[in-house]
Design an enzyme around this catalytic site. Structure first.
Site, PDB file in Angstrom:
ATOM      1  N   LYS A 208      21.522 -11.478  45.928  1.00 58.01           N
ATOM      2  CA  LYS A 208      20.487 -10.684  45.430  1.00 58.01           C
ATOM      3  C   LYS A 208      20.985  -9.193  45.362  1.00 58.01           C
ATOM      4  O   LYS A 208      21.630  -8.816  46.042  1.00 58.01           O
ATOM      5  CB  LYS A 208      19.476 -10.799  46.697  1.00 58.01           C
ATOM      6  CG  LYS A 208      18.824 -12.068  46.890  1.00 58.01           C
ATOM      7  CD  LYS A 208      17.648 -12.290  47.702  1.00 58.01           C
ATOM      8  CE  LYS A 208      17.031 -13.382  47.881  1.00 58.01           C
ATOM      9  NZ  LYS A 208      15.881 -13.458  48.747  1.00 58.01           N
ATOM     10  N   ARG A 281      21.409 -24.618  53.590  1.00 60.85           N
ATOM     11  CA  ARG A 281      21.901 -23.472  53.766  1.00 60.85           C
ATOM     12  C   ARG A 281      21.281 -22.985  55.058  1.00 60.85           C
ATOM     13  O   ARG A 281      22.067 -22.729  56.189  1.00 60.85           O
ATOM     14  CB  ARG A 281      21.110 -22.176  52.737  1.00 60.85           C
ATOM     15  CG  ARG A 281      21.413 -20.642  53.124  1.00 60.85           C
ATOM     16  CD  ARG A 281      20.738 -20.006  51.972  1.00 60.85           C
ATOM     17  NE  ARG A 281      20.498 -18.599  52.470  1.00 60.85           N
ATOM     18  CZ  ARG A 281      21.326 -17.680  52.313  1.00 60.85           C
ATOM     19  NH1 ARG A 281      22.650 -18.045  51.976  1.00 60.85           N
ATOM     20  NH2 ARG A 281      21.089 -16.251  52.384  1.00 60.85           N
ATOM     21  N   HIS A 304      22.689 -11.708  54.106  1.00 64.35           N
ATOM     22  CA  HIS A 304      21.356 -10.952  54.334  1.00 64.35           C
ATOM     23  C   HIS A 304      21.531  -9.515  54.470  1.00 64.35           C
ATOM     24  O   HIS A 304      22.657  -9.125  55.204  1.00 64.35           O
ATOM     25  CB  HIS A 304      21.073 -11.808  55.731  1.00 64.35           C
ATOM     26  CG  HIS A 304      20.359 -13.083  55.802  1.00 64.35           C
ATOM     27  ND1 HIS A 304      20.468 -13.720  56.911  1.00 64.35           N
ATOM     28  CD2 HIS A 304      19.875 -13.603  54.857  1.00 64.35           C
ATOM     29  CE1 HIS A 304      19.988 -14.971  56.466  1.00 64.35           C
ATOM     30  NE2 HIS A 304      19.747 -14.771  55.036  1.00 64.35           N
ATOM     31  N   TYR A 313      17.847 -17.971  63.076  1.00 65.24           N
ATOM     32  CA  TYR A 313      18.623 -19.268  63.366  1.00 65.24           C
ATOM     33  C   TYR A 313      19.070 -19.166  64.825  1.00 65.24           C
ATOM     34  O   TYR A 313      19.302 -20.453  65.214  1.00 65.24           O
ATOM     35  CB  TYR A 313      20.036 -19.064  62.559  1.00 65.24           C
ATOM     36  CG  TYR A 313      19.617 -19.321  61.078  1.00 65.24           C
ATOM     37  CD1 TYR A 313      19.114 -20.225  60.388  1.00 65.24           C
ATOM     38  CD2 TYR A 313      19.725 -18.371  60.260  1.00 65.24           C
ATOM     39  CE1 TYR A 313      18.646 -20.556  58.958  1.00 65.24           C
ATOM     40  CE2 TYR A 313      19.751 -18.420  58.669  1.00 65.24           C
ATOM     41  CZ  TYR A 313      19.021 -19.330  58.164  1.00 65.24           C
ATOM     42  OH  TYR A 313      18.800 -19.302  56.900  1.00 65.24           O
TER      43      TYR A 313
END
Length: 332
Positions: A208, A281, A304, A313
């Site tokens: 991203k 993922r 991230h 997670y």
């Protein structure tokens, strides 16, 4: 401006010219300066058209008249029409980003959105596969008929057979890479042949915002890559292939939508829980943490920008531990 849906476009056209221009300039800023994807820009535009339409209805004919009370009124209206907490949080974020940009651009005398609070989005724990289920999924192409479309167009019988046999090899590489690296499906489909460092077993990924990172993969993925590049990719290569690592049945770069269909089809045929590439993922991240990986290392692997995105997670692992405890402990 990224093209929104028809209703948003009509609402955009009905806005006063100065407000239309502000939205268009902000969309241009997101796309060219912030390097946001077309999907992200479209989401921002949709939210801001709704906000400024509401502002006009409240009597704001000029952007300089936008204030915190208008922003709060807009969010309150969204809440009363049944918008989910996640949607409200995203729309508030859109308003704050627009307000900050408009202030920097001199369109607002103050950053009126800085004080805008938003409901905390409820984050549901992601669906993850067990390690044995993930292994069954990535190995499924060697056991199942490929769910992908067969190649079309003129081809000799031998060439067509080679192309058909290539599809399971492509699917195996796709599944291996998604689970081995935890990359996003768009990142996997965006890989070029030159992005694979076979010696170090690392892929170069552009995530991203165009952020580049290196992600390692294991021996099974390397074997799948070697087989794909040796026997699978060559029969599918065509004029539109370029340097793309993963190819569709017609020779172009594999599309993320097709990749999602491939993952879902293999999972369904194998009798596994419904899963998407993003679910793989999630599974990869969860299994890394359960295996003792450091949270910041997982953050880096996943790309991230904030550790908060990775921390979900840890909650997944805790929930699995609690479930095992409830099932196994005599005094649970």
């Amino acid at each position: 401006m990224s093209r929104p849906d028809r209703g948003t476009r009509a609402m955009h056209q009905a806005l006063p010219p100065a407000l239309r221009d502000a939205i268009d300039d902000f969309a241009e800023h997101l796309s060219r300066v912030r390097n946001r994807s077309a999907h992200t820009v479209r989401a921002y535009v949709t939210d801001l058209v709704s906000l400024l339409d509401h502002a006009v209805r409240m009597g704001c004919g000029d952007l300089a008249e936008l204030d915190l009370s208008v922003l709060r009124s807009w969010l309150a209206r969204q809440r009363t029409t049944g918008a989910a907490r996640t949607s409200l949080a995203r729309r508030a974020a859109s308003a704050r980003a627009f307000s900050a940009w408009a202030h920097r651009a001199g369109l607002l005398s103050a950053d009126v959105g800085a004080a805008l609070a938003s409901p905390r989005a409820h984050r549901e724990l992601p669906t993850v596969l067990r390690a044995d289920q993930a292994a069954a999924l990535v190995e499924a192409p060697t056991r199942q008929a490929p769910p992908a479309d067969p190649p079309t167009g003129p081809a000799s019988g031998a060439a067509e057979r080679a192309a058909t046999e290539a599809v399971p090899l492509r699917d195996r590489v796709l599944l291996e890479l998604l689970y081995a690296t935890g990359v996003r499906v768009s990142e996997a489909c965006g890989l070029d042949v030159g992005d694979v460092d076979h010696g170090r077993r690392v892929i170069r990924v552009f995530g991203k915002g165009g952020r580049e990172r290196s992600v390692p993969y294991g021996v099974p993925a390397q074997r799948a890559l070697d087989e794909w590049l040796r026997r699978g990719r060559p029969p599918l290569v065509g004029v539109h292939s370029g340097d793309a690592l993963l190819l569709g049945a017609r020779g172009g770069r594999l599309n993320p939508t097709t990749a999602r269909q491939i993952v879902g089809a293999y999972a369904e045929t194998a009798g596994l829980p419904r899963i998407s590439p993003h679910g793989l993922r999630h599974s990869a991240a969860t299994h890394l943490l359960e295996g003792g990986a450091d949270l910041r290392a997982v953050q880096e692997l996943l790309g991230h920008s904030s550790l908060a995105s990775t921390q979900i997670y840890t909650h997944v692992s805790v929930e699995r531990l609690r479930a095992a405890y409830r099932q196994a402990h005599p005094r649970a």
